[in-house]
Enzyme design. Sequence first.
Site, PDB file in Angstrom:
ATOM      1  N   ASN A  35     -31.592  30.005   3.493  1.00  0.00           N
ATOM      2  CA  ASN A  35     -32.239  29.464   2.150  1.00  0.00           C
ATOM      3  C   ASN A  35     -33.630  29.936   1.951  1.00  0.00           C
ATOM      4  O   ASN A  35     -33.935  29.776   0.831  1.00  0.00           O
ATOM      5  CB  ASN A  35     -32.002  27.728   2.256  1.00  0.00           C
ATOM      6  CG  ASN A  35     -30.648  27.235   2.288  1.00  0.00           C
ATOM      7  OD1 ASN A  35     -30.269  26.263   2.700  1.00  0.00           O
ATOM      8  ND2 ASN A  35     -30.053  27.954   1.296  1.00  0.00           N
ATOM      9  N   ASP A  80     -23.795  20.256  -0.787  1.00  0.00           N
ATOM     10  CA  ASP A  80     -23.986  21.822  -1.535  1.00  0.00           C
ATOM     11  C   ASP A  80     -23.352  21.070  -3.008  1.00  0.00           C
ATOM     12  O   ASP A  80     -22.880  20.196  -3.424  1.00  0.00           O
ATOM     13  CB  ASP A  80     -22.615  22.495  -1.042  1.00  0.00           C
ATOM     14  CG  ASP A  80     -23.121  24.026  -1.649  1.00  0.00           C
ATOM     15  OD1 ASP A  80     -24.161  24.331  -2.230  1.00  0.00           O
ATOM     16  OD2 ASP A  80     -22.209  24.826  -1.669  1.00  0.00           O
TER      17      ASP A  80
HETATM   18  C1  IPE Z   1     -25.547  25.583   2.897  1.00  0.00           C
HETATM   19  O1  IPE Z   1     -25.311  25.852   1.200  1.00  0.00           O
HETATM   20  C2  IPE Z   1     -26.724  25.308   3.232  1.00  0.00           C
HETATM   21  C3  IPE Z   1     -27.192  23.892   3.036  1.00  0.00           C
HETATM   22  C4  IPE Z   1     -26.119  23.016   2.358  1.00  0.00           C
HETATM   23  C5  IPE Z   1     -28.271  23.600   3.291  1.00  0.00           C
HETATM   24  P1  IPE Z   1     -25.869  27.128   0.672  1.00  0.00           P
HETATM   25  O2  IPE Z   1     -25.609  26.701  -0.758  1.00  0.00           O
HETATM   26  O3  IPE Z   1     -26.954  27.535   1.029  1.00  0.00           O
HETATM   27  O4  IPE Z   1     -24.545  28.132   0.988  1.00  0.00           O
HETATM   28  P2  IPE Z   1     -23.895  29.443   0.403  1.00  0.00           P
HETATM   29  O5  IPE Z   1     -25.027  30.453   0.058  1.00  0.00           O
HETATM   30  O6  IPE Z   1     -23.013  28.892  -0.830  1.00  0.00           O
HETATM   31  O7  IPE Z   1     -22.850  29.845   1.650  1.00  0.00           O
HETATM   32  C1  IPE Z   2     -27.493  22.328  -1.899  1.00  0.00           C
HETATM   33  O1  IPE Z   2     -27.284  22.715  -3.325  1.00  0.00           O
HETATM   34  C2  IPE Z   2     -29.109  22.258  -1.310  1.00  0.00           C
HETATM   35  C3  IPE Z   2     -29.367  23.346  -0.543  1.00  0.00           C
HETATM   36  C4  IPE Z   2     -28.780  24.422   0.063  1.00  0.00           C
HETATM   37  C5  IPE Z   2     -30.758  23.221  -0.036  1.00  0.00           C
HETATM   38  P1  IPE Z   2     -27.393  24.175  -3.623  1.00  0.00           P
HETATM   39  O2  IPE Z   2     -28.825  24.359  -4.162  1.00  0.00           O
HETATM   40  O3  IPE Z   2     -26.748  25.228  -2.816  1.00  0.00           O
HETATM   41  O4  IPE Z   2     -26.819  24.115  -5.044  1.00  0.00           O
HETATM   42  P2  IPE Z   2     -25.444  25.231  -5.841  1.00  0.00           P
HETATM   43  O5  IPE Z   2     -24.664  25.553  -4.415  1.00  0.00           O
HETATM   44  O6  IPE Z   2     -26.414  26.036  -6.259  1.00  0.00           O
HETATM   45  O7  IPE Z   2     -24.863  24.503  -6.864  1.00  0.00           O
HETATM   46 MG    MG Z   3     -24.998  26.038  -2.617  1.00  0.00          MG
END
Ligand code: IPE
Ligand code: IPE
Ligand code: MG
Length: 259
Positions: free
Chosen positions: A86, A38
């Site tokens: 996502n 994340d």
């Molecule tokens: C969790 O991260 C999913 C992945 C790392 C693929 P998100 O960024 O989507 O999760 P939330 O929305 O903060 O719970």
């Molecule tokens: C994790 O990073 C990657 C995916 C969930 C695909 P994020 O895209 O969730 O990054 P933040 O949480 O917005 O910083």
């Molecule tokens: Mg995230």
Amino acid sequence: MSIEAKIRKDLQLNEYEETIFSKIDWKNCPKHIAIIMDGNGRWAKSQGKPRTYGHKKGVDSIHSIVELCGKIPVEYVTFYAFSTENWKRTESEVSMLLGLFSSSLKKYLNQLSDQGVRINVIGDLSKMGPKIQKEFLDANEKTKSNTKICMNLALNYSGRADLTRVTKEIALEVSSGKLDLEKINEDYISQKLYTGFMPEPELMIRTSGENRLSNFMLWENAYSEFYFTDVHWPDFREVHLFEAILEYQNRNRKFGGLC
Ligand code: IPE
Ligand code: IPE
Ligand code: MG
């Protein structure tokens, strides 16, 4: 060559890294590490760059960690790359991510295969489009005999969706008379999950300061040790995995017992 020698040969450990590294007991290493990657977006923002830049840099982190896991006694490493939730992101971010999965696989497949990495996907690939589906199934086929490390990519993955899928499958087996109701037990359910052929993760890492599971391996994480770090995924490197493993080794895993 010993694990220590192999790592020291490939990585220039600074004094701090050496302190962490030398404390790790390699005989007590988790067999399966799961990672919720994340913070790509927040990392990019901190650099004054678009979110897509963070996703691209995140691939370098995956590469470093898989390579490291191939050298230490970890047998499975699972990366949460795209959740079923996502799809709620903008069309352009989703399409960038799908393109990145495909191009990164192309870029690293031969190298990973030569390094003994088995590539496996957990999640519903059928919704990712025929091209990606074929690329990952081909990669899985090409690397299926590799034994150094099994890299699982969770793509279009949801823990609840996996349990729902398995529930339907079992219901069908019972209703068609193929399965006796009494035969349903925890092991039976476990082996039907996407992760059925691997041990449950002993260590579950989430980067970037969020303390939640976001629908990740809900069944399998029942007794995992959770490790949360503020480090954003694109900054996550070998030393951060050493820190997580060391912390894991200092936990008292009781499984409901008393010791
Ligand atoms: C969790 O991260 C999913 C992945 C790392 C693929 P998100 O960024 O989507 O999760 P939330 O929305 O903060 O719970
Ligand atoms: C994790 O990073 C990657 C995916 C969930 C695909 P994020 O895209 O969730 O990054 P933040 O949480 O917005 O910083
Ligand atoms: Mg995230």
